[in-house]
Design an enzyme around this catalytic site. Structure first.
Site, short mmCIF file in Angstrom:
data_model
loop_
_atom_site.label_atom_id
_atom_site.label_comp_id
_atom_site.label_asym_id
_atom_site.label_seq_id
_atom_site.Cartn_x
_atom_site.Cartn_y
_atom_site.Cartn_z
N ASP A 45 24.44 5.35 34.57
CA ASP A 45 23.71 4.67 35.55
C ASP A 45 22.46 5.09 35.70
O ASP A 45 22.19 6.24 35.81
CB ASP A 45 24.45 4.80 36.80
CG ASP A 45 24.16 3.46 37.78
OD1 ASP A 45 23.34 2.65 37.57
OD2 ASP A 45 24.56 3.81 38.65
N HIS A 102 16.51 0.96 29.55
CA HIS A 102 17.73 0.80 28.54
C HIS A 102 17.39 1.51 27.06
O HIS A 102 18.39 2.03 26.38
CB HIS A 102 18.14 -0.82 28.43
CG HIS A 102 18.73 -1.11 29.69
ND1 HIS A 102 19.67 -0.48 30.45
CD2 HIS A 102 18.55 -2.62 30.23
CE1 HIS A 102 19.68 -1.51 31.64
NE2 HIS A 102 19.09 -2.68 31.47
N LEU A 144 35.42 13.97 16.70
CA LEU A 144 35.15 13.60 18.11
C LEU A 144 35.52 11.97 18.00
O LEU A 144 34.96 11.27 17.07
CB LEU A 144 33.60 13.47 18.51
CG LEU A 144 33.28 12.83 19.90
CD1 LEU A 144 33.89 13.31 21.03
CD2 LEU A 144 31.71 12.74 19.90
C1 FPP Z 1 23.07 1.42 34.05
O1 FPP Z 1 21.86 1.24 34.32
C2 FPP Z 1 23.19 1.10 32.64
C3 FPP Z 1 23.75 0.00 32.05
C4 FPP Z 1 24.20 -1.26 32.51
C5 FPP Z 1 24.06 -0.14 30.51
C6 FPP Z 1 24.15 1.24 29.74
C7 FPP Z 1 23.62 0.96 28.37
C8 FPP Z 1 22.83 1.82 27.59
C9 FPP Z 1 22.85 3.19 27.79
C10 FPP Z 1 21.91 1.53 26.58
C11 FPP Z 1 22.90 0.88 25.19
C12 FPP Z 1 24.44 1.63 25.00
C13 FPP Z 1 24.88 2.01 23.90
C14 FPP Z 1 26.18 2.39 23.82
C15 FPP Z 1 23.83 2.36 22.66
P1 FPP Z 1 21.28 0.05 35.32
O2 FPP Z 1 20.45 -0.81 34.68
O3 FPP Z 1 22.32 -0.27 36.08
O4 FPP Z 1 20.31 1.09 36.40
P2 FPP Z 1 19.83 0.92 37.74
O5 FPP Z 1 21.27 0.81 38.58
O6 FPP Z 1 18.82 2.01 38.14
O7 FPP Z 1 19.21 -0.60 37.99
#
Ligand code: FPP
Length: 243
Positions: free
Chosen positions: A22, A39, A133
């Protein structure tokens, strides 16, 4: 050899770590960058988390990449996230395979695009024999839907006379979840300071240690992982029993 600050107590490393990644959006906002940039950096942090788990000797790592609620985000952001996932699998698969990483996906595949479904199936097949893993990527995943799906599956078997209701045990139920054969997480980490499970591995995390880190996901690295493992090792786990 791990750098001194990343050293953890061998033999007491959590077997399964699950991470709610997050803070990508906030990371980008602080830098006046588009969310997509957060992202992208988040995908780089995924590499670090995976390699960190390989060097720490963690056997299972589950990452919450896309929840069933994430479809509610603007379509451009959903496309960015799916695009990153596609890129990650295409670019990293070879290296994951060479490092002995088995890749698996949990979640409802029916809503994914055909090409992503094909990619994830290929990744699972290509890495299926690896055992260093297991990297489990939760994609279009939600715990409530997973539990309802398992209940429906068992109800069908009861109706067909294949299962006696008295034989429905916790073990049998676990076997009907996406995570069948995967041990429950010992440690659940959430980054960004939020303290919620957000419909992630609710059944499986019944006895997991929970660690909430203030670091935003794009800043997560091998030393964040080692710090969380050290905190886990400092806690005493009793599974409800007295010692
Ligand atoms: C939360 O940040 C994160 C996500 C919704 C997606 C996680 C995805 C990745 C790390 C990238 C791709 C994944 C892989 C496995 C290659 P948010 O956007 O909710 O952050 P915020 O709460 O600060 O707005």
């Amino acid at each position: 050899m791990l750098p001194a600050q990343n050293q953890t107590e061998p033999g007491r490393v959590p077997g399964h770590i699950a991470i709610i990644m997050d803070g990508n959006g906030r990371w980008a906002k602080r830098r006046m960058l588009p969310r997509a940039a957060g992202h992208r950096r988040g995908a780089e942090a995924v590499r670090k988390a995976v390699m960190g788990c390989v060097s720490q000797g963690v056997k299972f790592l589950t990452l919450y990449a896309f929840s069933s609620e994430n479809w509610k985000r603007p379509p451009e952001e959903v496309d960015d996230l799916m695009g990153l996932l596609r890129l990650y699998i295409r670019q990293e698969l070879q290296e994951l395979d060479e490092n002995g990483v088995r890749v698996r996906f949990i979640g409802d595949r029916s809503r994914l695009s055909d090409d992503i479904r094909r990619l994830i199936e290929e990744a699972e097949i290509k890495t299926g024999a690896n055992a260093k893993l297991t990297l489990i990527i939760a994609l279009n995943y939600g715990s409530h839907a997973e539990i309802v799906r398992a209940a429906r599956d068992i109800a069908r078997d009861v109706k067909a006379g294949l299962v006696d209701p008295d034989d429905i045990t916790e073990d049998l139920f676990s076997q009907r979840l996406y995570t069948e054969e995967i041990p429950d997480p010992d440690l659940v980490i959430r980054t960004s300071g939020e303290k919620r499970l957000s419909n992630f591995l609710l059944w499986q995390s019944a006895y997991a240690e929970l660690i909430f880190l203030d670091v935003l996901w794009p800043d997560f690295d091998e030393s964040s992982l080692a710090g969380a493992i050290q905190e886990y090792q400092a806690r005493e786990r009793r599974f409800g029993a007295r010692t």
